[in-house]
Scaffold this motif. Structure first.
Motif, PDB file in Angstrom:
ATOM      1  N   MET A   1      -5.138 -22.715   6.037  1.00  0.00           N
ATOM      2  CA  MET A   1      -4.276 -21.277   6.849  1.00  0.00           C
ATOM      3  C   MET A   1      -4.365 -21.761   8.068  1.00  0.00           C
ATOM      4  N   VAL A   2      -3.561 -21.412   8.638  1.00  0.00           N
ATOM      5  CA  VAL A   2      -3.004 -21.833  10.377  1.00  0.00           C
ATOM      6  C   VAL A   2      -2.554 -20.642  10.919  1.00  0.00           C
ATOM      7  N   ILE A   3      -2.729 -19.876  12.018  1.00  0.00           N
ATOM      8  CA  ILE A   3      -2.698 -18.947  12.532  1.00  0.00           C
ATOM      9  C   ILE A   3      -1.787 -18.630  14.164  1.00  0.00           C
ATOM     10  N   PRO A   4      -0.534 -18.814  14.113  1.00  0.00           N
ATOM     11  CA  PRO A   4       0.054 -19.050  15.587  1.00  0.00           C
ATOM     12  C   PRO A   4      -0.553 -17.955  15.961  1.00  0.00           C
ATOM     13  N   VAL A   5      -0.030 -18.069  17.480  1.00  0.00           N
ATOM     14  CA  VAL A   5      -0.873 -16.967  18.893  1.00  0.00           C
ATOM     15  C   VAL A   5       0.833 -16.788  19.114  1.00  0.00           C
ATOM     16  N   TYR A   6       1.476 -17.691  19.736  1.00  0.00           N
ATOM     17  CA  TYR A   6       2.077 -18.075  20.906  1.00  0.00           C
ATOM     18  C   TYR A   6       3.581 -19.421  20.629  1.00  0.00           C
ATOM     19  N   ASP A   7       4.337 -19.359  21.211  1.00  0.00           N
ATOM     20  CA  ASP A   7       4.746 -20.292  21.540  1.00  0.00           C
ATOM     21  C   ASP A   7       5.843 -19.670  22.987  1.00  0.00           C
ATOM     22  N   THR A   8       5.632 -21.270  23.627  1.00  0.00           N
ATOM     23  CA  THR A   8       6.474 -21.587  25.177  1.00  0.00           C
ATOM     24  C   THR A   8       7.825 -21.652  24.195  1.00  0.00           C
ATOM     25  N   ASN A   9       8.703 -20.387  23.635  1.00  0.00           N
ATOM     26  CA  ASN A   9       9.993 -20.768  23.416  1.00  0.00           C
ATOM     27  C   ASN A   9      10.866 -19.907  24.301  1.00  0.00           C
ATOM     28  N   PRO A  10      11.307 -19.411  25.141  1.00  0.00           N
ATOM     29  CA  PRO A  10      11.753 -18.471  25.914  1.00  0.00           C
ATOM     30  C   PRO A  10      12.513 -18.150  25.148  1.00  0.00           C
ATOM     31  N   VAL A  11      12.922 -15.796  25.207  1.00  0.00           N
ATOM     32  CA  VAL A  11      13.874 -15.608  25.406  1.00  0.00           C
ATOM     33  C   VAL A  11      15.020 -15.251  25.479  1.00  0.00           C
ATOM     34  N   ARG A  12      16.420 -15.410  25.958  1.00  0.00           N
ATOM     35  CA  ARG A  12      16.833 -14.792  26.984  1.00  0.00           C
ATOM     36  C   ARG A  12      17.068 -13.193  26.895  1.00  0.00           C
TER      37      ARG A  12
ATOM     38  N   TYR B   1      14.186 -24.781  16.524  1.00  0.00           N
ATOM     39  CA  TYR B   1      13.170 -24.948  16.996  1.00  0.00           C
ATOM     40  C   TYR B   1      12.217 -25.927  17.172  1.00  0.00           C
ATOM     41  N   PRO B   2      12.167 -27.244  15.935  1.00  0.00           N
ATOM     42  CA  PRO B   2      11.133 -27.730  15.649  1.00  0.00           C
ATOM     43  C   PRO B   2      10.098 -28.688  16.480  1.00  0.00           C
ATOM     44  N   ARG B   3      10.730 -28.562  18.024  1.00  0.00           N
ATOM     45  CA  ARG B   3       9.561 -29.182  18.600  1.00  0.00           C
ATOM     46  C   ARG B   3       9.542 -28.434  19.813  1.00  0.00           C
ATOM     47  N   ALA B   4       9.819 -26.851  19.229  1.00  0.00           N
ATOM     48  CA  ALA B   4       8.639 -25.982  20.252  1.00  0.00           C
ATOM     49  C   ALA B   4       7.431 -26.452  19.982  1.00  0.00           C
ATOM     50  N   ARG B   5       6.861 -25.780  21.247  1.00  0.00           N
ATOM     51  CA  ARG B   5       5.376 -26.108  21.141  1.00  0.00           C
ATOM     52  C   ARG B   5       5.181 -24.486  20.434  1.00  0.00           C
ATOM     53  N   VAL B   6       4.078 -24.567  20.021  1.00  0.00           N
ATOM     54  CA  VAL B   6       3.416 -23.520  19.436  1.00  0.00           C
ATOM     55  C   VAL B   6       1.969 -23.401  19.174  1.00  0.00           C
ATOM     56  N   THR B   7       0.760 -22.488  19.966  1.00  0.00           N
ATOM     57  CA  THR B   7      -0.228 -22.349  20.194  1.00  0.00           C
ATOM     58  C   THR B   7      -1.019 -22.351  18.745  1.00  0.00           C
ATOM     59  N   SER B   8      -1.221 -22.300  18.070  1.00  0.00           N
ATOM     60  CA  SER B   8      -1.974 -21.755  16.553  1.00  0.00           C
ATOM     61  C   SER B   8      -4.395 -22.164  16.974  1.00  0.00           C
ATOM     62  N   VAL B   9      -4.967 -21.851  16.546  1.00  0.00           N
ATOM     63  CA  VAL B   9      -5.955 -21.685  15.790  1.00  0.00           C
ATOM     64  C   VAL B   9      -6.325 -21.983  14.091  1.00  0.00           C
ATOM     65  N   PHE B  10      -6.647 -22.767  14.244  1.00  0.00           N
ATOM     66  CA  PHE B  10      -6.924 -23.205  12.356  1.00  0.00           C
ATOM     67  C   PHE B  10      -8.485 -22.134  11.956  1.00  0.00           C
TER      68      PHE B  10
END
Length: 259
Positions: A1-12, A175-184
């Motif tokens: 199981m993977v739980i994403p927390v946030y991503d470093t991918n800004p929105v316009r 966005y395959p290379r966007a950095r995603v912070t997750s907890v496992f």
């Protein structure tokens, strides 16, 4: 199981559709019988029966999508609830209503977290109207895909996970290379940052493996996640893949040649 927390991918711009979907799901859940805030549903066994009937009425039942409205006596109600009176239901529209229902707090929070992290960027890329239509299409295809594999299933399906899986698939392509912070959980919930293709690829593999072993009945509809994700990825690939540039060389005609 993977739980994403946030991503470093800004929105316009503000992802209005994503926030609206999150708000609607939250409001519907708080007004439903599972949240515990709506006391008019009763308590004890009466509440348990009303919860089941609520999901049967507003959730999507796979068998109904291909065989039409089932008689109330065939609904998968808990023992001791009795047979309720008939109620109006359109199976095709139940797919839509089921996208705004959730079976518990963890179900709601988990789905909304995925939508919050990944939905905003997909909405920014697609535009608000197209993203809303894409979200609904993913939800419908996910529900019908599960029903096609389990055409006799009378258990109710609820939740936005099929539609949200479509957003995950589109995000993976866009966005395959966007950095995603997750907890496992198996790594003691230590936050780690990985590219989106690692996080979402790992998530999809888990859903695929679970769908191979899961059977029709109570639990998570993993196959709906797989179908929604595949649709989202393919839709983004078809609509947003880079076009090959063709250079055109203009050659002077023979009559334009200089002496």
């Amino acid at each position: 199981m993977v739980i994403p927390v946030y991503d470093t991918n800004p929105v316009r711009r503000t992802p209005v559709v994503t926030y609206t979907l999150i708000g609607l799901c939250a409001v519907v859940f708080l007004l439903g019988p599972v949240s515990g805030f709506a006391g008019f549903y009763g308590a004890g066994q009466a509440l348990h029966c009303r919860q089941a009937l609520y999901f049967d009425r507003w959730g999507v039942i796979p068998a109904e999508l291909f065989h039409g409205r089932l008689p109330v006596s065939r609904l998968a109600l808990p023992a001791g609830c009795g047979v309720p009176g008939p109620f109006a239901k359109v199976p095709f529209l139940s797919v839509l209503t089921s996208m705004f229902l959730h079976g518990g707090w963890l179900h709601l929070v988990g789905n909304m977290l995925f939508l919050y992290v990944f939905g905003d960027n997909v909405e920014n890329r697609m535009g608000r109207t197209r993203f809303a239509l894409f979200y609904l299409a993913a939800g419908y295809l996910a529900a019908y895909g599960f029903a096609f594999a389990h055409p006799e299933d009378t258990q109710s399906l609820v939740g936005a996970s099929g539609a949200i899986s479509g957003a995950l698939g589109a995000y993976l392509y866009l966005y395959p290379r966007a950095r995603v912070t997750s907890v496992f959980p198996f790594l003691f919930f230590v936050p780690l940052r990985f590219p989106a293709w690692v996080v979402l690829g790992f998530w999809f593999v888990l859903q695929w493996l679970a769908a191979q072993t899961a059977r029709s009945g109570p639990g998570v509809a993993y196959l709906a996640h797989v179908v929604g994700f595949a649709f989202g990825f393919l839709c983004a690939w078809v609509c947003y893949r880079p076009r090959r540039k063709v250079s055109v060389v203009v050659r002077p005609s023979q009559g334009d040649a200089q002496p």
